[in-house]
Design an enzyme around this catalytic site. Structure first.
Site, PDB file in Angstrom:
ATOM      1  N   GLN A   1       0.500  -0.968   0.003  1.00 32.56           N
ATOM      2  CA  GLN A   1      -0.195  -0.239  -0.158  1.00 32.56           C
ATOM      3  C   GLN A   1       0.763   1.102  -0.179  1.00 32.56           C
ATOM      4  O   GLN A   1       1.516   0.974   0.257  1.00 32.56           O
ATOM      5  CB  GLN A   1      -1.269  -0.387   1.357  1.00 32.56           C
ATOM      6  CG  GLN A   1       0.187  -0.075   2.564  1.00 32.56           C
ATOM      7  CD  GLN A   1      -1.271  -0.991   3.489  1.00 32.56           C
ATOM      8  OE1 GLN A   1      -1.552  -1.254   3.650  1.00 32.56           O
ATOM      9  NE2 GLN A   1       0.265  -1.606   4.894  1.00 32.56           N
TER      10      GLN A   1
ATOM     11  N   GLY B   1      -2.500 -11.235   8.489  1.00 35.67           N
ATOM     12  CA  GLY B   1      -2.997 -12.357   9.816  1.00 35.67           C
ATOM     13  C   GLY B   1      -3.947 -13.282   8.673  1.00 35.67           C
ATOM     14  O   GLY B   1      -4.552 -14.531   9.305  1.00 35.67           O
TER      15      GLY B   1
ATOM     16  N   ASP C   1      -7.633  -5.424  13.324  1.00 35.85           N
ATOM     17  CA  ASP C   1      -7.341  -4.093  13.689  1.00 35.85           C
ATOM     18  C   ASP C   1      -6.683  -3.774  12.105  1.00 35.85           C
ATOM     19  O   ASP C   1      -5.607  -3.578  11.970  1.00 35.85           O
ATOM     20  CB  ASP C   1      -6.537  -3.542  14.561  1.00 35.85           C
ATOM     21  CG  ASP C   1      -6.644  -1.523  14.481  1.00 35.85           C
ATOM     22  OD1 ASP C   1      -6.792  -1.329  13.490  1.00 35.85           O
ATOM     23  OD2 ASP C   1      -5.424  -1.436  16.045  1.00 35.85           O
ATOM     24  N   SER C   2      -8.157  -3.604  11.355  1.00 32.77           N
ATOM     25  CA  SER C   2      -7.309  -3.759   9.800  1.00 32.77           C
ATOM     26  C   SER C   2      -8.019  -2.081   8.975  1.00 32.77           C
ATOM     27  O   SER C   2      -8.555  -1.529   9.202  1.00 32.77           O
ATOM     28  CB  SER C   2      -8.096  -4.735   9.305  1.00 32.77           C
ATOM     29  OG  SER C   2      -9.176  -4.481   8.704  1.00 32.77           O
ATOM     30  N   THR C   3      -7.139  -2.533   7.959  1.00 28.05           N
ATOM     31  CA  THR C   3      -7.556  -1.585   7.454  1.00 28.05           C
ATOM     32  C   THR C   3      -9.116  -1.418   7.040  1.00 28.05           C
ATOM     33  O   THR C   3      -9.545  -2.871   7.259  1.00 28.05           O
ATOM     34  CB  THR C   3      -7.293  -1.214   5.790  1.00 28.05           C
ATOM     35  OG1 THR C   3      -6.267  -2.382   5.593  1.00 28.05           O
ATOM     36  CG2 THR C   3      -5.251  -0.361   6.434  1.00 28.05           C
ATOM     37  N   ASP C   4      -9.597  -0.910   5.833  1.00 31.39           N
ATOM     38  CA  ASP C   4     -11.158  -1.201   5.138  1.00 31.39           C
ATOM     39  C   ASP C   4     -11.022  -2.405   3.970  1.00 31.39           C
ATOM     40  O   ASP C   4     -10.058  -2.832   3.845  1.00 31.39           O
ATOM     41  CB  ASP C   4     -11.806  -0.182   4.260  1.00 31.39           C
ATOM     42  CG  ASP C   4     -11.427   1.405   5.420  1.00 31.39           C
ATOM     43  OD1 ASP C   4     -11.879   0.802   6.608  1.00 31.39           O
ATOM     44  OD2 ASP C   4     -10.864   3.031   4.227  1.00 31.39           O
TER      45      ASP C   4
ATOM     46  N   PRO D   1      -5.154  -5.927   0.991  1.00 27.55           N
ATOM     47  CA  PRO D   1      -5.152  -6.764   2.024  1.00 27.55           C
ATOM     48  C   PRO D   1      -5.811  -7.609   3.067  1.00 27.55           C
ATOM     49  O   PRO D   1      -5.529  -8.332   3.119  1.00 27.55           O
ATOM     50  CB  PRO D   1      -3.438  -6.405   2.070  1.00 27.55           C
ATOM     51  CG  PRO D   1      -3.391  -5.451   2.064  1.00 27.55           C
ATOM     52  CD  PRO D   1      -3.861  -4.726   1.076  1.00 27.55           C
TER      53      PRO D   1
HETATM   54  N1  SAM Z   1      -7.417   2.114  12.388  1.00 26.87           N
HETATM   55  C1  SAM Z   1      -7.332   2.237  11.061  1.00 26.87           C
HETATM   56  C2  SAM Z   1      -8.554   2.168  10.720  1.00 26.87           C
HETATM   57  O1  SAM Z   1      -9.450   1.482  10.727  1.00 26.87           O
HETATM   58  O2  SAM Z   1      -8.881   2.188   9.734  1.00 26.87           O
HETATM   59  C3  SAM Z   1      -7.035   0.373  11.436  1.00 26.87           C
HETATM   60  C4  SAM Z   1      -5.033   0.910  12.232  1.00 26.87           C
HETATM   61  S1  SAM Z   1      -3.631  -0.080  11.053  1.00 26.87           S
HETATM   62  C5  SAM Z   1      -2.358   1.196  10.876  1.00 26.87           C
HETATM   63  C6  SAM Z   1      -4.931  -0.842   9.904  1.00 26.87           C
HETATM   64  C7  SAM Z   1      -3.366  -2.014   9.592  1.00 26.87           C
HETATM   65  O3  SAM Z   1      -3.773  -3.234   8.969  1.00 26.87           O
HETATM   66  C8  SAM Z   1      -1.975  -1.624   8.322  1.00 26.87           C
HETATM   67  O4  SAM Z   1      -1.283  -1.500   8.747  1.00 26.87           O
HETATM   68  C9  SAM Z   1      -2.394  -3.011   7.374  1.00 26.87           C
HETATM   69  O5  SAM Z   1      -0.828  -3.277   6.955  1.00 26.87           O
HETATM   70  C10 SAM Z   1      -3.249  -3.867   7.955  1.00 26.87           C
HETATM   71  N2  SAM Z   1      -3.487  -4.997   6.658  1.00 26.87           N
HETATM   72  C11 SAM Z   1      -4.923  -5.315   6.167  1.00 26.87           C
HETATM   73  N3  SAM Z   1      -4.569  -5.813   5.961  1.00 26.87           N
HETATM   74  C12 SAM Z   1      -3.410  -6.923   6.831  1.00 26.87           C
HETATM   75  C13 SAM Z   1      -3.865  -8.522   6.867  1.00 26.87           C
HETATM   76  N4  SAM Z   1      -3.842  -9.502   5.666  1.00 26.87           N
HETATM   77  N5  SAM Z   1      -3.178  -9.013   7.989  1.00 26.87           N
HETATM   78  C14 SAM Z   1      -2.639  -8.371   8.600  1.00 26.87           C
HETATM   79  N6  SAM Z   1      -2.291  -7.045   8.247  1.00 26.87           N
HETATM   80  C15 SAM Z   1      -3.268  -6.254   7.523  1.00 26.87           C
END
Ligand code: SAM
Length: 283
Positions: free
Chosen positions: A34, A141, A159-162, A166
């Site tokens: 990303q 994850g 606690d992931s992205t939308d 990924p």
């Molecule tokens: N608080 C934020 C929100 O609700 O928008 C989320 C913050 S945190 C930075 C989200 C993290 O999820 C990102 O750093 C991203 O790289 C991670 N992420 C996304 N898909 C993932 C996956 N399949 N496995 C592990 N981490 C993942």
């Protein structure tokens, strides 16, 4: 008023909404997963965005991190082993480690650069990363959960992205089946589930998928989150066993967390659902 130079704007066609902060860019990089940008805002401190979406700001991250951790930790009878999926800014990990009953907290983040940039730009969120109970694992994850030892986890915090890129596979029955297998009998998960105003259909689908996968009960909690679309956010809880939810709200234990938003009243208020949300989840 047109906003361009000197402003960060997250404009979302799907919801017809936009959010702006007066800001200047400090850093930008494209990782294998990303695009990460760091901004210095005029009124919200430092801001991290991923693929143009707001993730974390100095000023309001406490709302999200406290509400994605403490309500779930104080709803599980004895959360000893906690796994955070995503959460690379380490803010959720920091809150989890405030609980003395937690014996291990593993953060499974796909993109190591999110954590390295957080160490640099949000050091206050990373100040518990050296806790001997903490493990920082960098990997997907979804795969991690497939490989997890059955019955080994008390609480999973997603606690992931939308649900795009990924993170897409973290929102669905297949992933929830792996979570159930990895959870102990009275285990539970909590997952960030977007805005109760803009994304109610997604929330309903998530709860349906959690129950289809075999979770006995689901609940929604909600809280303000200024920098996210609509300024209002939610977390979805799923319980492996019916009736395993508790309310551990001892005043002294809560005071010891040193929180800014979370307390016994905001815990209970977070689970009080507006009528339209209640109806949507019941249908
Ligand atoms: N608080 C934020 C929100 O609700 O928008 C989320 C913050 S945190 C930075 C989200 C993290 O999820 C990102 O750093 C991203 O790289 C991670 N992420 C996304 N898909 C993932 C996956 N399949 N496995 C592990 N981490 C993942």
């Amino acid at each position: 008023m047109a906003l361009d130079r000197g402003w960060f704007t997250e404009a979302i066609d799907a919801t017809g909404t936009a959010f702006s902060l007066k800001a200047e860019k400090l850093h930008e990089e494209q990782t294998p997963y990303q695009k990460i940008e760091i901004w210095k805002t005029e009124t919200f401190g430092t801001l991290m965005t991923i693929d143009g979406c707001t993730m974390v700001s100095t000023r309001d991250n406490f709302l999200y991190h406290e509400m994605m951790s403490h309500p779930a930790l104080n709803t599980h009878p004895a959360p000893k082993n906690v796994v955070i999926v995503g959460g690379g800014d380490c803010g959720t990990l920091r809150e989890v480690l405030k609980h003395p009953e937690v014996q291990s907290a593993t953060q499974v983040e796909i993109d190591e650069r999110v954590t390295r940039l957080s160490e640099q730009y949000f050091p206050e969120l990373c100040d518990r990363n050296d806790d001997p109970r903490a493990t920082l694992f960098f990997g997907d994850g979804i795969q991690w959960m497939k490989d997890a030892k059955p019955g080994s986890i008390d609480l999973i915090i997603i606690d992931s992205t939308d649900p795009v890129g990924p993170a897409e596979g973290l929102f669905g029955k297949k992933f929830y089946l792996d979570c159930i297998r990895a959870l102990a009998d009275d285990g539970m998960l909590v997952q960030q589930s977007e805005s109760p105003l803009l994304h109610l259909d997604l929330i309903r689908e998530m709860h349906a998928a959690m129950r289809e996968a075999g979770f006995a009960e689901t609940r929604l909690l909600h809280f303000p989150q200024v920098i996210y679309p609509s300024g209002w956010w939610s977390g979805s809880l799923a319980f492996k066993r019916a009736g395993s939810s508790v309310e551990r709200l001892e005043e002294s234990a809560i005071a010891a967390l040193g929180t800014q938003f979370y307390n016994a009243d905001t815990h209970r208020a977070a689970f009080a659902l507006p009528t339209y949300v209640r109806k949507a989840l019941a249908s």
